[in-house]
Write an enzyme that holds these catalytic residues in place. Structure first.
Site, PDB file in Angstrom:
ATOM      1  N   GLU A 148     -13.248   2.607   7.346  1.00  0.00           N
ATOM      2  CA  GLU A 148     -14.540   3.202   6.997  1.00  0.00           C
ATOM      3  C   GLU A 148     -14.562   4.728   7.002  1.00  0.00           C
ATOM      4  O   GLU A 148     -15.592   5.334   6.718  1.00  0.00           O
ATOM      5  CB  GLU A 148     -15.627   2.612   7.898  1.00  0.00           C
ATOM      6  CG  GLU A 148     -15.722   1.120   7.605  1.00  0.00           C
ATOM      7  CD  GLU A 148     -16.909   0.408   8.190  1.00  0.00           C
ATOM      8  OE1 GLU A 148     -17.698   1.036   8.902  1.00  0.00           O
ATOM      9  OE2 GLU A 148     -17.031  -0.795   7.924  1.00  0.00           O
TER      10      GLU A 148
ATOM     11  N   HIS B 288     -20.477  21.515  17.519  1.00  0.00           N
ATOM     12  CA  HIS B 288     -19.087  21.918  17.751  1.00  0.00           C
ATOM     13  C   HIS B 288     -18.609  21.310  19.063  1.00  0.00           C
ATOM     14  O   HIS B 288     -19.360  21.281  20.043  1.00  0.00           O
ATOM     15  CB  HIS B 288     -18.986  23.444  17.815  1.00  0.00           C
ATOM     16  CG  HIS B 288     -17.706  23.951  18.402  1.00  0.00           C
ATOM     17  ND1 HIS B 288     -16.472  23.710  17.825  1.00  0.00           N
ATOM     18  CD2 HIS B 288     -17.447  24.666  19.528  1.00  0.00           C
ATOM     19  CE1 HIS B 288     -15.538  24.278  18.564  1.00  0.00           C
ATOM     20  NE2 HIS B 288     -16.089  24.849  19.614  1.00  0.00           N
TER      21      HIS B 288
ATOM     22  N   GLU C  87     -20.917  30.900  19.948  1.00  0.00           N
ATOM     23  CA  GLU C  87     -20.585  30.488  18.575  1.00  0.00           C
ATOM     24  C   GLU C  87     -21.817  30.506  17.667  1.00  0.00           C
ATOM     25  O   GLU C  87     -21.832  29.875  16.607  1.00  0.00           O
ATOM     26  CB  GLU C  87     -19.958  29.085  18.568  1.00  0.00           C
ATOM     27  CG  GLU C  87     -18.726  28.919  19.453  1.00  0.00           C
ATOM     28  CD  GLU C  87     -17.516  29.741  19.020  1.00  0.00           C
ATOM     29  OE1 GLU C  87     -17.627  30.508  18.046  1.00  0.00           O
ATOM     30  OE2 GLU C  87     -16.472  29.626  19.677  1.00  0.00           O
TER      31      GLU C  87
HETATM   32  P1  13P Z   1     -20.222  28.611  24.640  1.00  0.00           P
HETATM   33  O1  13P Z   1     -20.274  28.258  26.098  1.00  0.00           O
HETATM   34  O2  13P Z   1     -20.499  30.071  24.379  1.00  0.00           O
HETATM   35  O3  13P Z   1     -21.115  27.706  23.806  1.00  0.00           O
HETATM   36  O4  13P Z   1     -18.729  28.407  24.126  1.00  0.00           O
HETATM   37  C1  13P Z   1     -18.097  27.157  24.201  1.00  0.00           C
HETATM   38  C2  13P Z   1     -17.120  26.956  23.109  1.00  0.00           C
HETATM   39  O5  13P Z   1     -16.809  25.831  22.800  1.00  0.00           O
HETATM   40  C3  13P Z   1     -16.562  28.130  22.417  1.00  0.00           C
HETATM   41  O6  13P Z   1     -15.888  27.753  21.250  1.00  0.00           O
HETATM   42 ZN    ZN Z   2     -15.155  25.689  21.310  1.00  0.00          ZN
END
Ligand code: 13P
Ligand code: ZN
Length: 251
Positions: A150, A120, A97
């Protein structure tokens, strides 16, 4: 994040913009281990150094072997190449990502030059919500705001939402970065969430707060709602905490 169940297997990824002088205290910045093509352009990030999780790596293993599960890279040649300065010791590379991370950094740095983190992960309740809640951003945001007092204080800019898209591509990177122009949280329907912030704590806290709200919604959505937080009360929160809700999101 692993302990919260947000990052099963290799799920999730983080990138942290490092201060060059600080990185230089620990690393020889002239020693490039190898150069990895990124597959996209991000001229704004030329020379910038990031600590980033590796693709396929498990968050739970980072604490035991950081040098294998993380890497430090410097972007060069308009962001098309990444020089590995440390880490990824088994020959690995940054998260799949990386486009969404780097493009989101560019978008957030334009809004707030202090932005350093993109995170993420796959929190269960936010993900569950994307199967049963309207994906309209105003509706999704208002529901989350109503779930904990909150929430509106922590993310007054709300939550943007992308429909399901193929992950790991430049296309989802461009779409995520576009959504990052107006909010620090971007939900990927049926996949997970992106957060951006000044530091790891702030970004983690953003996702943690949204996920808590989603958890409450998943507990009550099937029950008749007798009470809620009204828009009038939201305005009291705005005044009390000195925040301004996203334009047009409150009546
Ligand atoms: P990666 O292992 O490449 O970081 O991917 C994990 C993930 O959450 C893909 O959306
Ligand atoms: Zn992911």
């Amino acid at each position: 994040m692993y302990a919260h169940g947000w990052d099963e297997r290799n799920g999730g990824n983080i990138s942290l913009l490092l201060d060059e002088a600080e990185a230089g205290d620990y690393l020889d910045l002239n020693h490039v281990i190898r150069t990895i093509p990124t597959g996209f352009e991000a001229p704004e990030l030329n020379g910038k150094i990031f600590l980033v999780t590796g693709t396929g790596k498990y968050f739970k293993n980072v604490q035991y072997d950081p040098a294998n599960n993380l890497g430090i890279v410097r972007l060069i040649e308009n962001g098309t190449q990444a020089e590995l300065l440390w880490g990824f010791t088994d020959g690995g590379r940054f998260t799949s990502e990386f486009p969404a991370h780097m493009m989101s950094h560019v978008a957030r740095m334009r809004v707030n030059p202090e932005n350093r983190v993109v995170m993420h992960c796959h929190p269960a309740n936010l993900l569950a919500m994307t199967y049963v809640h309207d994906l309209d951003e105003r509706a999704f945001t208002r529901t989350l705001w109503q779930m904990c007092t909150e929430c509106i204080v922590v993310f007054p800019d709300g939550v943007n939402v992308l429909p399901w898209m193929l992950c790991g591509t430049n296309e989802i990177g461009v779409a995520t970065a576009k959504k990052m122009e107006t909010a620090r949280l971007v939900v990927w329907a049926q996949h997970g969430i992106y957060g951006a912030g000044r530091d790891l704590d702030e970004t983690f806290g953003l996702i943690e707060t949204a996920e808590k709200a989603a958890e409450i919604w998943m507990k009550i959505a099937h029950l008749p709602r007798i009470n809620t937080i009204t828009d009038e009360q939201m305005h009291l929160l705005e005044a009390r905490f000195g925040v301004k809700a996203r334009d047009g999101y409150l009546s």
